[in-house]
Design a protein around this motif. Structure first.
Motif, PDB file in Angstrom:
ATOM      1  N   LYS A  29       0.837  -1.200   0.000  1.00 54.92           N
ATOM      2  CA  LYS A  29       0.000   0.000   0.000  1.00 54.92           C
ATOM      3  C   LYS A  29       0.876   1.256   0.000  1.00 54.92           C
ATOM      4  N   ALA A  30       1.909   1.279   0.815  1.00 58.92           N
ATOM      5  CA  ALA A  30       2.801   2.441   0.904  1.00 58.92           C
ATOM      6  C   ALA A  30       3.514   2.698  -0.425  1.00 58.92           C
ATOM      7  N   ALA A  31       3.998   1.636  -1.073  1.00 60.76           N
ATOM      8  CA  ALA A  31       4.695   1.805  -2.351  1.00 60.76           C
ATOM      9  C   ALA A  31       3.756   2.344  -3.428  1.00 60.76           C
ATOM     10  N   LEU A  32       2.540   1.817  -3.468  1.00 58.55           N
ATOM     11  CA  LEU A  32       1.569   2.289  -4.462  1.00 58.55           C
ATOM     12  C   LEU A  32       1.169   3.732  -4.189  1.00 58.55           C
ATOM     13  N   GLU A  33       0.938   4.064  -2.922  1.00 59.01           N
ATOM     14  CA  GLU A  33       0.621   5.454  -2.563  1.00 59.01           C
ATOM     15  C   GLU A  33       1.733   6.399  -2.989  1.00 59.01           C
ATOM     16  N   ASN A  34       2.984   6.029  -2.707  1.00 57.14           N
ATOM     17  CA  ASN A  34       4.119   6.886  -3.067  1.00 57.14           C
ATOM     18  C   ASN A  34       4.215   7.072  -4.577  1.00 57.14           C
ATOM     19  N   ASP A  44      -7.024   7.045  -0.508  1.00 58.64           N
ATOM     20  CA  ASP A  44      -7.161   5.680  -0.016  1.00 58.64           C
ATOM     21  C   ASP A  44      -6.693   4.692  -1.082  1.00 58.64           C
ATOM     22  N   VAL A  45      -6.162   3.568  -0.633  1.00 64.24           N
ATOM     23  CA  VAL A  45      -5.775   2.457  -1.513  1.00 64.24           C
ATOM     24  C   VAL A  45      -6.399   1.192  -0.954  1.00 64.24           C
ATOM     25  N   GLN A  46      -7.077   0.447  -1.823  1.00 59.53           N
ATOM     26  CA  GLN A  46      -7.641  -0.845  -1.429  1.00 59.53           C
ATOM     27  C   GLN A  46      -7.245  -1.878  -2.462  1.00 59.53           C
ATOM     28  N   PHE A  47      -6.609  -2.949  -2.011  1.00 56.47           N
ATOM     29  CA  PHE A  47      -6.281  -4.044  -2.921  1.00 56.47           C
ATOM     30  C   PHE A  47      -7.523  -4.901  -3.100  1.00 56.47           C
ATOM     31  N   VAL A  48      -7.745  -5.332  -4.322  1.00 58.24           N
ATOM     32  CA  VAL A  48      -8.921  -6.147  -4.636  1.00 58.24           C
ATOM     33  C   VAL A  48      -8.459  -7.457  -5.256  1.00 58.24           C
ATOM     34  N   VAL A  62      -7.623   2.967  -6.244  1.00 61.09           N
ATOM     35  CA  VAL A  62      -6.936   4.097  -5.623  1.00 61.09           C
ATOM     36  C   VAL A  62      -7.854   5.311  -5.720  1.00 61.09           C
ATOM     37  N   GLU A  63      -8.253   5.819  -4.550  1.00 58.67           N
ATOM     38  CA  GLU A  63      -9.107   7.007  -4.522  1.00 58.67           C
ATOM     39  C   GLU A  63      -8.231   8.244  -4.426  1.00 58.67           C
ATOM     40  N   MET A  64      -8.443   9.162  -5.349  1.00 59.69           N
ATOM     41  CA  MET A  64      -7.698  10.408  -5.381  1.00 59.69           C
ATOM     42  C   MET A  64      -8.502  11.515  -4.705  1.00 59.69           C
ATOM     43  N   GLU A  65      -7.855  12.654  -4.505  1.00 59.87           N
ATOM     44  CA  GLU A  65      -8.520  13.790  -3.863  1.00 59.87           C
ATOM     45  C   GLU A  65      -9.606  14.395  -4.754  1.00 59.87           C
TER      46      GLU A  65
END
Length: 85
Positions: A29-34, A44-48, A62-65
């Motif tokens: 999650k941290a790597a994808l967010e970065n 927010d990031v949710q793996f499916v 991945v939810e953006m602002e």
């Protein structure tokens, strides 16, 4: 008939969310967010689960602002080896 407040909120969230497929299961999650934060602010990031692919492939929502940020990522990275929509 007007759409409910819940539906309007759901519709807005969908517009701000991108689907990323073909991820390595080692992606965190941290790597994808970065990685995605380079294009805008990740909320927010949710793996499916990917039921139709092998276990060596993952996907994420991945939810953006904003919807604008989500659309810019889709436009910028649409030709990448990752499936982004």
């Amino acid at each position: 008939m007007e759409p409910s407040t819940e539906y309007v909120a759901f519709e807005e969230k969908v517009k701000k969310t991108i689907y990323i497929d073909n991820l390595s299961p080692q992606v965190t999650k941290a790597a994808l967010e970065n990685a995605i934060n380079q294009f805008g602010n990740v909320k927010d990031v949710q793996f499916v689960p990917t039921y139709f692919a092998s276990r060596s492939v993952c996907a994420a929502l991945v939810e953006m602002e904003s919807a604008k940020q989500a659309q810019e990522i889709i436009n910028e990275m649409g030709d990448s080896p990752l499936m982004i929509s």
